[in-house]
Design an enzyme around this catalytic site. Structure first.
Site, PDB file in Angstrom:
ATOM      1  N   SER A  53      -1.888   6.472  -0.316  1.00 22.88           N
ATOM      2  CA  SER A  53      -0.934   5.413  -0.636  1.00 22.88           C
ATOM      3  C   SER A  53       0.342   5.602   0.176  1.00 22.88           C
ATOM      4  CB  SER A  53      -0.589   5.413  -2.124  1.00 22.88           C
ATOM      5  OG  SER A  53       0.420   4.447  -2.384  1.00 22.88           O
ATOM      6  N   VAL A  58       3.996  12.288   1.531  1.00 19.74           N
ATOM      7  CA  VAL A  58       3.254  12.720   2.719  1.00 19.74           C
ATOM      8  C   VAL A  58       2.734  11.507   3.503  1.00 19.74           C
ATOM      9  CG1 VAL A  58       1.275  14.047   3.570  1.00 19.74           C
ATOM     10  CG2 VAL A  58       2.664  14.946   1.706  1.00 19.74           C
ATOM     11  N   CYS A  59       2.215  10.505   2.801  1.00 21.41           N
ATOM     12  CA  CYS A  59       1.704   9.307   3.482  1.00 21.41           C
ATOM     13  C   CYS A  59       2.833   8.572   4.209  1.00 21.41           C
ATOM     14  CB  CYS A  59       1.026   8.371   2.489  1.00 21.41           C
ATOM     15  SG  CYS A  59      -0.381   9.101   1.629  1.00 21.41           S
ATOM     16  N   ASP A  60       3.978   8.485   3.557  1.00 19.99           N
ATOM     17  CA  ASP A  60       5.162   7.871   4.145  1.00 19.99           C
ATOM     18  C   ASP A  60       5.545   8.616   5.422  1.00 19.99           C
ATOM     19  OD1 ASP A  60       8.036   6.308   3.105  1.00 19.99           O
ATOM     20  OD2 ASP A  60       8.219   7.946   4.542  1.00 19.99           O
ATOM     21  N   THR A  63       2.875   8.197   8.285  1.00 17.79           N
ATOM     22  CA  THR A  63       2.882   6.882   8.923  1.00 17.79           C
ATOM     23  C   THR A  63       4.123   6.708   9.788  1.00 17.79           C
ATOM     24  OG1 THR A  63       1.596   6.042   7.068  1.00 17.79           O
ATOM     25  CG2 THR A  63       2.624   4.404   8.506  1.00 17.79           C
TER      26      THR A  63
END
EC number: 1.11.1.24
Length: 163
Positions: A53, A58-60, A63
């Protein structure tokens, strides 16, 4: 299949594990305008990242990192696929200032997750993974991150994309 954990607990990945040398499997996802997109809609070399998500730290960070690196990669398209709704992805990209990464949603059919062996059965989220696909849609790099909450090996993925 890759041995993957989420928060230290083992998870089951559904679908076929993708390996270097494989032909990249096709998939159907939605873009931020709710239009269907598939592998054939993205010609040339690609980095495809799967994240659980965009609304997690971490995903933020992942990306944003690929967004920053995009200018150093030449003619490489970067796709980030998650189970987030297209509306949430569009909002996140606007707030984060992400313009060099195309976010796509697998929420409807989990087509990408199943095609790339990245769908977490227990959570219906995508396991963190990175695939580099050449202009002939041959997979040249694969990483299934062993602990979903960890970062991928950015340097290896970027090196593969530049090769």
């Amino acid at each position: 299949m890759a041995n993957v954990t989420f928060g230290g607990d083992p998870v089951t990945l559904l679908g076929e594990e993708v390996k270097v040398g494989d032909q990249a499997p096709d998939f159907t996802v939605l873009n931020n305008d709710l239009e269907e997109k598939s592998l054939k809609d993205f010609a040339g070399k690609k980095i495809i990242t799967a994240v659980p998500s965009l609304d997690t730290g971490v995903c933020d960070a992942e990306t944003r990192r690929f967004n920053e690196e995009a200018n150093n990669l030449g003619d490489v398209t970067i796709l980030t696929i998650s189970m987030d709704l297209p509306f949430a992805q569009k909002r996140w990209c606007g707030a984060a200032g992400v313009e060099n990464v195309i976010t796509l949603s697998d929420h409807r059919d989990a087509s990408f997750g199943q095609a790339y062996g990245a769908l977490i059965k227990e959570l219906r989220l995508l396991a963190r993974s990175v695939f580099v696909v050449d202009e002939n849609n041959k997979v040249t790099y694969v990483e299934y991150v062993s602990e979903v909450t960890d970062h991928p090996d950015y340097e290896s993925a970027l090196k593969a994309a530049k090769a």
